[in-house]
Motif scaffolding. Structure first.
Motif, PDB file in Angstrom:
ATOM      1  N   ASP A 197       0.900  -1.327  -0.030  1.00 35.35           N
ATOM      2  CA  ASP A 197       0.037   0.075   0.021  1.00 35.35           C
ATOM      3  C   ASP A 197       0.808   1.242  -0.109  1.00 35.35           C
ATOM      4  O   ASP A 197       0.300   2.272   0.038  1.00 35.35           O
ATOM      5  N   LYS A 243      -9.738  -3.488   1.117  1.00 34.36           N
ATOM      6  CA  LYS A 243      -9.004  -2.443   1.559  1.00 34.36           C
ATOM      7  C   LYS A 243      -7.433  -2.298   0.811  1.00 34.36           C
ATOM      8  O   LYS A 243      -6.669  -1.936   1.406  1.00 34.36           O
ATOM      9  N   LYS A 244      -7.415  -2.706  -0.638  1.00 28.05           N
ATOM     10  CA  LYS A 244      -6.432  -2.772  -1.257  1.00 28.05           C
ATOM     11  C   LYS A 244      -6.509  -1.598  -2.292  1.00 28.05           C
ATOM     12  O   LYS A 244      -7.456  -1.416  -2.811  1.00 28.05           O
ATOM     13  N   TRP A 245      -5.263  -1.039  -2.637  1.00 27.91           N
ATOM     14  CA  TRP A 245      -5.487   0.100  -3.539  1.00 27.91           C
ATOM     15  C   TRP A 245      -5.477  -0.468  -5.077  1.00 27.91           C
ATOM     16  O   TRP A 245      -5.138  -1.442  -5.356  1.00 27.91           O
ATOM     17  N   GLU A 246      -6.567  -0.195  -5.679  1.00 24.66           N
ATOM     18  CA  GLU A 246      -6.851  -0.416  -7.285  1.00 24.66           C
ATOM     19  C   GLU A 246      -6.829   0.791  -7.959  1.00 24.66           C
ATOM     20  O   GLU A 246      -7.348   1.700  -7.847  1.00 24.66           O
ATOM     21  N   GLU A 306      -9.960  12.159   1.000  1.00 28.81           N
ATOM     22  CA  GLU A 306     -11.245  11.274   1.115  1.00 28.81           C
ATOM     23  C   GLU A 306     -12.412  11.942   0.384  1.00 28.81           C
ATOM     24  O   GLU A 306     -12.328  13.140   0.408  1.00 28.81           O
ATOM     25  N   GLU A 336     -14.436   7.646   1.439  1.00 33.45           N
ATOM     26  CA  GLU A 336     -13.407   6.520   0.669  1.00 33.45           C
ATOM     27  C   GLU A 336     -12.155   7.039   0.391  1.00 33.45           C
ATOM     28  O   GLU A 336     -12.392   8.249  -0.345  1.00 33.45           O
ATOM     29  N   HIS A 378      -9.041   8.147  -1.514  1.00 27.62           N
ATOM     30  CA  HIS A 378      -8.370   8.148  -3.120  1.00 27.62           C
ATOM     31  C   HIS A 378      -6.915   8.633  -3.204  1.00 27.62           C
ATOM     32  O   HIS A 378      -6.400   9.495  -2.299  1.00 27.62           O
ATOM     33  N   LYS A 415      -9.515   2.445  -2.849  1.00 23.87           N
ATOM     34  CA  LYS A 415      -9.293   1.138  -2.040  1.00 23.87           C
ATOM     35  C   LYS A 415     -10.872   0.345  -2.535  1.00 23.87           C
ATOM     36  O   LYS A 415     -11.831   0.742  -2.339  1.00 23.87           O
ATOM     37  N   ASN A 416     -10.336  -0.940  -2.544  1.00 23.84           N
ATOM     38  CA  ASN A 416     -11.557  -1.907  -2.827  1.00 23.84           C
ATOM     39  C   ASN A 416     -12.219  -2.350  -1.483  1.00 23.84           C
ATOM     40  O   ASN A 416     -11.781  -2.086  -0.511  1.00 23.84           O
TER      41      ASN A 416
END
Length: 197
Positions: free
Chosen positions: A88, A171-174, A138, A143, A145, A167-168
């Motif tokens: 992350d 809770k991981k960045w996509e 946020e 959420e 970004h 975050k998906n």
């Protein structure tokens, strides 16, 4: 003229016109140097109860200070390691984005090979490590970004990279979007999307 030959306990003095005489000097016992911390240490069994309490307290304090130092060092190493090598972290996101750009055929054709990524341009030519600009904000739904800007270049051209990640559910960045703006060199500049949702 006097000549002398000294040993710890004897002194021999000779004069040119007389015979040599042998004088005995008393040996001076050496005193312990308390200023340098040299002290006689008694065995534990010979200490009185108050002395044992003092020694045990000093030992406990010393061990506590050592353990606190080890814990603090471990905490610092953990946070630095997670920032540099965690999935992350901004550094990890930057590396992943540069890998995606290197695999994009259209961009490689425009930039040339090898493609290199770096942070903000620096006026100092000797400064090699340039900072990568990133920010986490946020939105109205709370959420997070992540926004990041950095630069890529190759032998033929260079470009400005912009990315946005969210975050998906895990809770991981996509990637929400990842694109490169390439100046046109006489033609209009071109925006090439690598990721877009």
């Amino acid at each position: 003229m006097l000549r002398s030959l000294c040993t710890p306990s004897l002194r021999l003095i000779c004069k040119p016109t007389t015979r040599c005489r042998l004088y005995s000097t008393p040996a001076v016992p050496k005193k312990p140097n308390h200023a340098l911390g040299v002290q006689n240490v008694k065995p534990w069994s010979e200490l009185s109860t108050p002395q044992k309490v003092v020694v045990a307290s000093k030992t406990t304090v010393n061990v506590g200070v050592i353990l606190a130092g080890v814990a603090l060092t471990g905490t610092i190493v953990y946070y630095i390691g997670s920032e540099l090598f965690g999935s992350d972290s901004a550094t990890s996101v930057f590396s992943d984005a540069v890998d995606k750009i290197r695999k994009h055929e259209e961009l490689v054709a425009i930039l040339g090979e090898p493609v290199k990524g770096h942070g903000e341009p620096s006026r100092n030519s000797r400064r090699r490590n340039r900072r990568i600009t990133s920010q986490v904000v946020e939105d109205a739904n709370n959420e997070p970004h992540m926004f990041m800007r950095f630069y890529v270049e190759g032998p033929e051209n260079q470009g400005t990279v912009m990315l946005e990640m969210i975050k998906n559910e895990q809770k991981k960045w996509e990637y929400k979007q990842l694109y490169v703006d390439v100046p046109g060199q006489g033609l209009p500049s071109k925006r090439i999307y690598i990721e877009r949702k």
